[in-house]
Structure formats: structure tokens, C-alpha cells
Design a protein around this motif. Structure first.
Motif, PDB file in Angstrom:
ATOM      1  N   ALA A  13       0.816  -1.218   0.000  1.00  0.00           N
ATOM      2  CA  ALA A  13       0.000   0.000   0.000  1.00  0.00           C
ATOM      3  C   ALA A  13       0.849   1.267   0.000  1.00  0.00           C
ATOM      4  O   ALA A  13       0.341   2.350   0.284  1.00  0.00           O
ATOM      5  N   THR A  14       2.125   1.115  -0.276  1.00  0.00           N
ATOM      6  CA  THR A  14       2.949   2.328  -0.301  1.00  0.00           C
ATOM      7  C   THR A  14       3.540   2.537  -1.686  1.00  0.00           C
ATOM      8  O   THR A  14       3.839   1.576  -2.401  1.00  0.00           O
ATOM      9  N   VAL A  41      -1.491  -1.662   8.820  1.00  0.00           N
ATOM     10  CA  VAL A  41      -1.488  -2.510   7.618  1.00  0.00           C
ATOM     11  C   VAL A  41      -0.848  -1.838   6.419  1.00  0.00           C
ATOM     12  O   VAL A  41      -0.529  -2.488   5.439  1.00  0.00           O
ATOM     13  N   THR A  42      -0.652  -0.549   6.489  1.00  0.00           N
ATOM     14  CA  THR A  42      -0.089   0.165   5.348  1.00  0.00           C
ATOM     15  C   THR A  42       1.424   0.267   5.413  1.00  0.00           C
ATOM     16  O   THR A  42       2.112   0.017   4.436  1.00  0.00           O
ATOM     17  N   PHE A  43       1.954   0.612   6.562  1.00  0.00           N
ATOM     18  CA  PHE A  43       3.384   0.909   6.627  1.00  0.00           C
ATOM     19  C   PHE A  43       4.238  -0.134   7.329  1.00  0.00           C
ATOM     20  O   PHE A  43       5.448  -0.144   7.153  1.00  0.00           O
ATOM     21  N   ASP A  50       4.744   7.758   0.281  1.00  0.00           N
ATOM     22  CA  ASP A  50       3.410   8.013  -0.227  1.00  0.00           C
ATOM     23  C   ASP A  50       2.610   6.729  -0.116  1.00  0.00           C
ATOM     24  O   ASP A  50       3.156   5.638  -0.269  1.00  0.00           O
ATOM     25  N   LEU A  51       1.351   6.853   0.188  1.00  0.00           N
ATOM     26  CA  LEU A  51       0.599   5.625   0.358  1.00  0.00           C
ATOM     27  C   LEU A  51      -0.499   5.472  -0.688  1.00  0.00           C
ATOM     28  O   LEU A  51      -1.025   6.445  -1.211  1.00  0.00           O
ATOM     29  N   LYS A  95       3.743   8.809   7.906  1.00  0.00           N
ATOM     30  CA  LYS A  95       3.958   7.925   6.773  1.00  0.00           C
ATOM     31  C   LYS A  95       5.212   7.053   6.803  1.00  0.00           C
ATOM     32  O   LYS A  95       5.924   6.947   5.817  1.00  0.00           O
ATOM     33  N   ARG A 103       5.196  -3.729   7.497  1.00  0.00           N
ATOM     34  CA  ARG A 103       5.063  -5.025   6.827  1.00  0.00           C
ATOM     35  C   ARG A 103       5.576  -6.154   7.698  1.00  0.00           C
ATOM     36  O   ARG A 103       5.440  -7.321   7.342  1.00  0.00           O
TER      37      ARG A 103
END
Lengths: 143, 295, 590
Positions: free
Chosen positions: A83-84, B203-205, A95-96, B130, B207
Motif C-alpha cells: 500500500a505504499t 497494515v499500510t506501513f 506516499d501511500l 507515513k 510489513r
């Protein structure tokens, strides 16, 4: 054999470039199932799947968490998504592309659900939907 | 768990900005449930947060809420409680907010024992900015600000809290919201500072520390013969991480008075009740005797 | 002998840090206050626990004094260094008292025509049990040589040493008596400066700015203070912490200034009247929190007692160098009020007025003082501290009845004409309060929408135009028209006032224009006042002439000259007079 078949179906359905991505997805969905399904339904599902798959349906806790909802189910699947994007040079960090994650995760989930449904009798499918979190049940039905 | 109030009382219409699958959804749900179960109504509670993805939580609730500045919800919450001890005060913030920039307030709160509950959304990363590493990122974790892997050892909130004198130390997992709701309820009921460190996948950054990563390691203390009032045992458990991560109440003691219990000036009123009274009835003569000290 | 001067002199007690100069000085001051004299007590000490020179300077008069002056008439030297350091200030006919054990070069003193008096102070002290009582002996001797009745000193000794036990009290009384008699017998007749009780004088409180401020805050309903010890603000918190519990003041010595400010905000958010007190360095740490208060419109009172900067600077000394910093502190733009009392009485009023302003405009209010005002002792008429005159005005703070009567859903940041929204205290079912440091809408929920942003900025900043209407215009002292106008703020008011008096008495022409409220500056009134002056000289204790800059920034008017002092010592009136007589364009005073 059937495991390879299972993965091939998912890979084609989802248009994944590689087998690994399909496998990671299948594994995540199965693990999420293991989080949420009560014992009997978990066993019923396991009985229809090849052994390489059922290993992901084992869990340590005797009971699933009754508050496990579609957010969490999605979470297990989203974890397999990248997702990045690239470095964000204005704001910092990466950035995502997480805006796509939800929809993409559901799309991918459906690929796995389709593959599972092919291996389950309609009655078994209905039983499964009955115990899945509401939205997840919906995704399962639509698959 | 019999729910006394309808948790929907705490629902709000704000658009939730968390990523799909974020562990914060479970924390939000668990908090609403815990409050409802204790029959605490929205106006009777105050949720104070810092800055971060998880710190937006009060924005997504109908409840007295105060989203403060990075690292500072604890002093704000502590004083709000002192000013009006009738409020149920809950702090919600992330691992960076609490253990990094807010580290000093965290340590002081442990020994201060204010009657508040803190839920730390510990995702071992900085989400809102982020993807940088956080105080609880494991050594070697690669991010944009740790391109060669995090150099420091990870901050261990369990052991630090224990060493600093916290009277209720617990750990939960966002993937088990019922257990989390239970612990939050216990924390709120605990008389004193209650820390609930919630392992919460980003869940995005992140892993590495995924739902699966935690699932492989977590186990429940209450399924072993574990006595949470035993400090030595708690010290052992507090250092388990690599292969096994204990969930549940690591340590608790109900024998220490809260900070508020020990403030004599709270005996007959609070700063809030007193100014309400004074604005109706100032009684200036009550201060005359203070002049004696200057004569 | 030269003619006797009664009740118009200054005494310096000097010694090393750790010799108890401060408490001796304060105690001595009290004895004079009890006798009906006007007292101005100035301390000068270093940021050290022990060692290094410090002194206490007591000015005595039958007229109220708002300042010290440099010439002294009696030096009580507990160290030889004291003599060297203060000899230049000794007035004609003055005396220096020191223990006879000192090795002092008598030549410089003789050259100045100074009578050198060596009294066996240490011996008297030791004879009664403890060398530490040398201080008491010195004070006793001072009372003797000025023929000031010992009973006033005795009453202070009894009060001050009571906690240490009757034996200590008695020993000190004996020491004081012995030294008194000796000094009076030997030197009384020759010493021309006398001190006598003033008959019929009203009761006066001997207090400093911090104490008055704390008292005002208490009277104004403050029941929460969180603070971190920092010179010279610490005694504000300590005074409130020492109050009887019945007053219900919650005091918190926090882990740092960031916590102090955030706690005050938390308490205020919950509905209490809350404050914090600090100096420049601590305020620097509070800057972000101040922005939080401004953004979420939480009333917050901050006392900023300035000291010598920058950085650690001169921790125990005075300065007025944070003005522009305080006015502009924190990122972005939000309303704040900055006010600067100039006297002890004004500190009392500032204490309660600050809370009214903070709750009426729901913003940070900074009360600026400095070491000089915070710690100098002054006699204040007991009646001037008028608790009956204190008003508690919570502005649009809603009572429970008000909230009950609300028909629509409560919105904490409701747009109004004045920009100030009705403020609910959390705890009522119909008054759930949401606040966010992010930009938010009327309900308090986060939004970045541009129309809303513009409305919210106008709302918050609109409060400043409202507040400006309430800000006090600059005030005058002295003749209506004068050749020179001394323009000042804060504690410099006292020395300026005396300087103007001196100038006028000597045939010159000066008056004083003082700014009590600095932000929002009442611009029209400021411009009108300045425009009517012949020559304006800003007198302030900083290097960059911050008040002068502020005036130019707001009114466009440039003052004619500035007199700056930034050595950490307060202006003495004669320094201002001297500075003016040089036709100063931009002068840096001694």
C-alpha cells in the motif's frame, strides 16, 4: 495437487503476475477465517481443503473473538497488499496507496472465496456465511 | 459481557480516515463497548488524545473529547481529572506519542498514579507521518528514517511501566477486540493509572508486525497459572517479546492510593465545583486572614 | 554633627551567598514596616547556593517608594568584599558596620571621610551560642546606631525564629540586645541618619509582586496551579501551595514546564480557573501549549516573571526582554492578551483580572512581571488589597441551567458576533464538548474545508478586536505637558515615576507615560498619547527597545529616544535622570 490447483485458480481469477502473491493471499484469507470461525465450521471448512491449506486453519485459542468484525477480517488481507508508493518528498515518509487497499482487498478476497465455494456444498456455504461477520458474508456471497 | 448501554450512543458521523483494515477500528469498537458495559455515558467521560492516526479516535466518537498536541495528552488528562474527579478520563495515543515525545509524562504518570486509563495504540511505527520508525520498532527495522535499520533497542513499555511503579499494566491485541474491551473495562475500573498497551497492526506501513506476526507470538497469561500481583513474575513476563508475547494483565496492585486520593485540597470540592460556587457566592471575607502573614 | 535626617535612608546588608542575607534583610524590612515606615526592599543575589557576594538593600521613608536608589547610608558588611563593593555608594556621613575580625584596608574609607566602625559582632554572636547569629548582631547594631526602638526587631525575631524553638529565639534576642546597646552607646550620638516609628500610620502589608499576584489569583477563584520551579516565579506557586487546605487550591509541581502548561490547559478545559507561573526559559517550553490553548479556545493564565536572558542568562536578575517573544509566541496566529502590572498593588489586581479576561475571551492571558517586581518587598496599605473589589466574571461560560435550556445540539465553537462562543463545562448530557488542535468546525470535529477555515480564523482573531476595547489605555503620571515623557511598561514604572519627580523638583520638566496592557495594544489611545508629547524616551530593561518597537509596529510612531539597561540590575531613578540629561538618542544606561 489440489493445493496447486487452488492457487492457480486464485492467481488466474485475480490476474496476479506470480504464484507467490496468490499464495500469500490465500494464506491470509485462511488465517482470517481461523480467527473468526467457530470450531465446527472451521473443521467443516478444513475437511474440504487440501492439507497444505488446512495448516493455516489451525489456531491456538479455543474460541474465536466474538467481536472480530469485517474491519479485522479486512486487516488480515490488507496486510498482504503493498500500500505504499515512492518516497513522498514534500510531506516526508512514503506516499501511500492505501486508498485502494480496501477495495482491492475485497476484490482479492472474492477470488479466494470463489475458489473456496467451488469446494463447498451450498449448505456448507450457507453455514459459513451465517457465522462470518456480516460484510464478509456479503463478500462471500457475491464472489 | 452484558452490555448495559447501547454502544451506538458513542457513534459519531465523522468520516473515519483510517486505512481499511487498520487495527484502530477494533480499539474504537472496544472502547465504546467497555464504556457502555460500565454504563458510562458520553457526557460522563473524557477521551484525551495526542497526535497521530490513532489520536483521531475522539473525533470519531460522541463523547467529551480533547485532541491535544503530540506527546501531551497525559498531563492534560491528569489535570482534567484533578479539576473534575467525577469525569472518567481515558487517554488514547500512539506509541510514538506516548513512549517517545511523551516519554517523560509516561514515566511520571506511572509513579504518579492518577485515576485515569491510558490505551496506547502500539503499531511500532509512525503512521500519520507515513512510515518512520518509532520507539517500539524492533532493532533493525528499516524505514525512511532508519535506512540501515533502527539502531536503538526497542522501548519496552511493560518493563518501564513496572519499574516506574505503575499499578495496572496490561497488554492486548487489536485482533482480539473482546479481550481488549475486557481489559479496557478493567483498566477504567482500576483505581489508579491503568496502562493498556495494544498491539495494533499498521497494515499500510508496517510489513513486519502484521496480524499474523502477532498471532504467532501472543499467548494469554490467564490461560497459565499467572499471578498478576507478583512483581517478580511480572518483571519476567515484561521482557518476553521475540518469540512469545504475553497478553492480559501483567501486573496490578490495588493497594496504592490514587494521586487524587492524596490531594488534601480535593477533600471538600474540586477546582471546577469551587469556581462555580465562587462565581455565585464569592465570600471575599474568607481571604482577610491571609493578610496576617504580611504584617 | 551635620543635621539629623530622620526616616529617609537606605541600608545595605551584604555578605556571601549562604550567609542568610535574604532572610535577614526581609526580617529587618518587616520590623520597619511594623513601625509604620514605608519600606522598599531590593535583593541582589547570584545563582549560586553558596559563595559569591549578595546583598539586600532596604530603603526607608515616610513616603511610599516604588524604587530603590543607589546612595546608601549604612552598610552592614558580613564579608570584607561587601565593603569594597558598596563603598562607592556610601553617602556623606554614612557608616559601615562590620565584625571586628575583618581585615579591611582603612585608607580608601578614610579618604572618603567615612567613619570606620568595627564592632565585635561575631564575638557577641558566639557568646550567645552560635556564630550564625552574627547577622542578628549586625541588625541589632544597625538599629542601635539609628536609634530605632529595638522592640520592632524583637517582634520579628520572635516570629521568624519561633519554629526553631524558644531557646533560639531567646539567644537571638540577647544577641540583638547586646549589639544594639553597644552600637547605640558608641556611635549613636555621631550618626546623623535616624529611624523612628511613625505614629498613626495605617496597617501595611510587606509583600512582593509574586505574593500579591498569587493572592489576587486566589481571590479571583483560581483553584489550580501547575508549575515547575523557576526563579523568579517559584514563590507564586509556593504561596498558593502553603495555603490552608480549606481554600481548595490544587497545586502541582509538574515534571517540566511543558506538563505545567498542559495541565493548566487540561484543568481549564474541564472548567476550573487554572494557571501556571514561570520565567522566560520555562515559557519557551510552554510555547506550543500556548498555541493549543489559543486554537481550542481554552482560557489559560500564564505568569511570566522575566529575568536576565538569553538562555540561562542571569537567573536571579531582572530584565524586560521577553515582550515581543510573548506577544508573538507559538506558530500560527491566534488571540492572546498580554498585560504588565507595574506595582505590587497592580499585581494583586492583575491576578484576578487575568482570569476574567481569559474566560471572557477564551484565550491565553500572559501576565508579565520581572525579578524586580516579583521579588522586591514593598509596604502596601492593607486596604489597598481589597478583596471586596474583586470581580469574578466568567463571560459566556454556561451554567448547568444554561446548558439544560439549550434547544439545539451544543456546539463548542459556535460562530457568534464577537467570536466568543458559549462555553460548556464538560459533564452535562446536553453539553458534550469536543476540541481539537487541528482546525475544526463549530462542533469541534476536525475539518480542513476552506470556507470553514476562513470562518474559524475570523472567529478567533475577531476576539482580538473585542478584547482591544477592554484594554486599558496608557496612563499618565506627572504634569500634563512636559519637556520629556518617560515611556515605560512593567516595573520600570516605579523608577520612572521617581525620576520624573526628581527632575520636576529640580526645576526640569518630565512626566511618565506607562502602558499597562500591551496586547492587543489599544492603538488609537497609544497614538494619541504619544502624539501629544514633546520628547518621548522609552525607558526599558532590554537591549533592543522592545516597547519602542512595539509602539512603532502598531502606531507607526517612532519615539525620540530610548534608555536601555540590560545588566540585570534594576534602574535606579538617578540613572534615568542622568541618562536623560545626556539628551539621549539611544542610550545604554550604566
Amino acid at each position: 495437487m489440489d493445493y496447486t490447483q487452488l492457487l492457480a485458480e486464485v492467481q488466474e481469477d485475480g490476474s496476479f503476475p506470480g504464484r507467490e502473491e496468490a499464495e500469500a493471499l490465500v494464506v491470509s484469507v485462511l488465517m482470517a477465517m481461523a480467527e473468526v470461525l467457530p470450531g465446527p465450521q472451521l473443521d467443516a471448512l478444513a475437511s474440504q481443503l487440501p492439507p497444505e491449506a488446512t495448516v493455516y486453519l489451525r489456531r491456538t485459542r479455543s474460541q474465536p473473538d466474538p467481536l472480530f468484525d469485517s474491519h479485522l477480517f479486512l486487516g488480515w488481507v490488507v496486510s498482504t497488499l503493498d500500500a505504499t508508493g515512492a518516497r513522498d518528498k514534500t510531506v516526508g515518509g512514503l506516499d501511500l496507496t492505501a486508498a485502494y487497499s480496501g477495495e482491492e482487498a475485497i476484490r482479492r478476497m472474492r477470488c479466494v472465496f470463489s475458489a473456496l465455494k467451488r469446494r463447498l456444498e451450498p449448505a456448507q456455504q450457507r453455514e459459513l456465511v451465517a457465522v462470518l461477520p456480516e460484510e464478509v458474508g456479503g463478500w462471500f456471497l457475491e464472489a | 459481557m452484558v452490555t448495559r448501554l447501547d454502544p451506538k450512543l458513542f457513534d459519531a458521523t465523522s468520516e473515519i480516515t483510517w486505512c481499511a483494515g487498520c487495527g484502530d477500528f477494533a480499539i474504537l469498537k472496544a472502547l465504546k463497548l467497555a464504556l457502555a458495559d460500565l454504563s458510562i455515558e458520553p457526557h460522563q467521560a473524557l477521551v484525551v488524545s495526542g497526535i497521530g492516526c490513532g489520536s483521531k479516535l475522539p473525533d470519531y466518537m460522541t463523547i467529551n473529547g480533547f485532541m491535544t498536541i503530540h506527546g501531551r495528552p497525559l498531563p492534560v488528562a491528569t489535570a482534567a481529572k484533578l479539576a473534575n474527579p467525577d469525569l472518567h478520563v481515558v487517554v488514547v495515543n500512539g506509541d510514538g506519542d506516548s513512549y517517545g515525545i511523551g516519554g517523560n509524562h509516561f514515566v511520571q504518570s506511572c509513579r504518579r498514579n492518577p485515576n485515569i486509563t491510558q490505551i496506547v495504540e502500539n503499531n511500532q511505527i509512525y503512521g500519520l507521518t507515513k512510515g518512520q520508525y518509532s520507539p517500539t520498532s524492533d532493532k533493525g527495522f528499516v524505514t525512511t528514517t532508519s535506512p540501515d535499520g533502527a539502531i536503538e533497542l526497542a522501548f519496552n513499555p511493560m518493563s518501564v511501566a513496572l519499574a516506574a511503579g505503575a499499578t495496572f499494566i496490561a497488554r492486548a491485541f487489536a485482533g482480539e477486540p473482546k479481550h481488549l474491551a475486557q481489559l479496557i473495562g478493567e483498566g477504567i475500573q482500576h483505581r489508579g493509572y491503568a496502562l493498556i498497551d495494544v498491539l495494533q497492526p499498521c497494515v499500510t506501513f508496517n510489513r513486519i508486525n502484521t496480524y499474523d506476526w502477532y498471532r504467532k507470538r501472543i499467548y494469554h497469561l490467564e490461560e497459565e497459572a499467572y499471578d498478576p500481583t507478583n512483581r517478580e513474575a511480572a518483571w519476567q513476563k515484561a521482557h518476553e517479546w521475540e518469540e512469545r508475547i504475553p497478553l492480559g494483565v501483567l501486573y496490578r496492585t490495588d493497594e496504592l492510593p490514587t494521586y487524587e486520593d492524596q490531594v488534601p485540597t480535593l477533600a471538600d470540592g474540586s477546582p471546577v465545583s469551587r469556581i462555580i460556587e465562587l462565581s455565585r457566592n464569592p465570600r471575599p471575607q474568607q481571604y482577610e486572614s491571609l493578610k496576617e502573614g504580611f504584617l | 554633627m551635620a543635621s539629623v535626617v530622620t526616616n529617609d535612608m537606605s541600608i545595605v546588608i551584604g555578605g556571601d551567598a549562604g550567609q542568610g542575607v535574604e532572610s535577614s534583610g526581609a526580617g529587618f524590612s518587616l520590623s520597619f514596616a511594623r513601625a509604620g515606615l514605608h519600606v522598599f526592599g531590593l535583593q541582589d543575589y547570584r545563582s549560586r547556593i553558596r559563595g559569591g557576594h549578595n546583598f539586600y538593600q532596604i530603603r526607608l521613608s515616610e513616603e511610599p517608594r516604588l524604587s530603590h536608589t543607589n546612595p546608601v547610608h549604612l552598610i552592614l558588611a558580613l564579608t570584607p568584599e561587601t565593603v569594597e563593593l558598596h563603598l562607592d555608594r556610601l553617602a556623606e556621613g554614612g557608616a559601615v558596620i562590620f565584625p571586628d575580625k575583618f581585615e579591611i584596608d582603612p585608607e580608601p574609607l578614610k579618604k572618603r571621610g567615612v567613619r570606620v566602625d568595627a564592632l565585635p559582632l561575631t564575638r557577641i554572636a558566639e557568646e550567645h551560642g552560635n556564630r550564625v547569629m552574627t547577622n542578628t548582631a549586625a541588625l541589632g547594631a544597625a538599629a542601635g546606631i539609628t536609634e530605632f526602638p529595638l522592640e520592632f526587631m524583637e517582634s520579628v525575631i520572635r516570629d521568624n525564629f519561633a519554629a526553631k524553638g524558644q531557646q533560639v529565639v531567646d539567644a537571638n534576642l540577647k544577641v540583638a540586645d547586646a549589639a544594639y546597646k553597644l552600637a547605640r552607646e558608641r556611635y549613636g550620638a555621631d550618626f546623623q541618619y535616624k529611624l523612628a516609628p511613625v505614629k498613626g500610620a495605617p496597617r501595611r502589608l510587606l509583600m512582593n509582586g509574586n505574593e500579591a499576584l498569587a493572592m489576587g489569583a486566589l481571590a479571583g477563584g483560581c483553584r489550580f496551579i501547575s508549575a515547575y520551579p523557576m526563579t523568579p516565579a517559584t514563590s507564586v506557586t509556593e504561596w498558593l501551595a502553603a495555603l490552608p487546605h480549606e481554600y481548595g487550591v490544587v497545586t502541582k509541581h509538574s515534571e517540566d514546564e511543558i506538563a505545567a502548561a498542559c495541565m493548566a490547559i487540561g484543568a481549564s478545559f474541564a472548567g476550573a480557573r487554572a494557571m501556571t507561573a514561570t520565567s522566560g526559559g520555562g515559557f519557551s517550553l510552554m510555547v506550543e501549549a500556548m498555541g493549543l490553548a489559543g486554537m481550542v479556545e481554552v482560557p489559560l493564565v500564564i505568569v511570566e516573571a522575566q529575568r536576565g536572558g538569553p538562555s540561562t542568562g542571569l537567573p536571579t536578575r531582572t530584565e524586560q526582554s521577553d515582550l515581543l517573544f510573548v506577544i508573538h509566541a507559538s506558530q500560527g496566529e491566534f488571540p492572546r492578551i498580554v498585560t504588565a502590572p507595574g506595582t505590587v498593588e497592580e499585581c494583586f489586581e492583575a491576578g484576578w483580572r487575568a482570569f476574567n479576561l481569559a474566560e471572557r475571551y477564551q484565550c491565553p492571558v500572559v501576565v508579565m512581571t520581572d525579578t524586580f517586581l516579583a521579588s522586591s518587598l514593598r509596604t502596601v496599605d492593607a486596604d489597598a488589597i481589597d478583596f471586596g473589589a474583586v470581580q469574578i466574571d466568567r463571560g459566556p461560560t454556561l451554567t448547568h441551567e444554561d446548558i439544560e435550556a439549550l434547544s439545539d445540539g451544543y456546539r463548542r465553537f459556535q460562530l457568534t458576533q464577537t467570536g466568543v462562543s458559549p462555553r460548556a463545562i464538560p459533564g452535562h448530557p446536553k453539553g458534550v464538548v469536543v476540541a481539537s488542535s487541528d482546525e475544526h468546525d463549530e462542533t469541534g470535529h476536525i475539518t480542513e474545508e476552506n470556507d470553514n477555515r476562513r470562518r474559524m480564523m475570523r472567529k478567533r482573531m475577531g476576539k482580538m478586536s473585542e478584547a482591544e476595547k477592554e484594554m486599558r489605555p496608557p496612563s499618565w503620571y506627572g504634569p500634563e505637558k512636559a519637556d520629556f515623557t518617560l515611556v515605560c511598561w512593567g516595573s520600570t514604572y516605579g523608577p520612572c515615576k521617581e525620576a520624573a519627580d526628581e527632575i520636576n523638583e529640580a526645576g526640569g520638566s518630565a512626566n511618565v507615560l506607562r502602558f499597562p496592557d500591551l496586547w492587543p495594544l489599544p492603538e488609537e489611545a497609544a497614538a494619541a498619547a504619544l502624539a501629544g508629547c514633546r520628547r518621548t524616551v522609552v525607558v526599558e530593561q532590554n537591549y533592543t527597545s522592545q516597547l519602542a518597537r512595539l509602539l512603532r509596529m502598531t502606531t507607526g510612531i517612532e519615539v525620540d529616544g530610548t534608555l536601555n539597561k540590560y545588566d540585570g540590575r534594576p534602574f535606579a531613578p538617578e540613572e534615568i535622570v542622568a541618562g536623560l540629561s545626556k539628551e539621549v538618542a539611544s542610550g545604554h544606561a550604566a
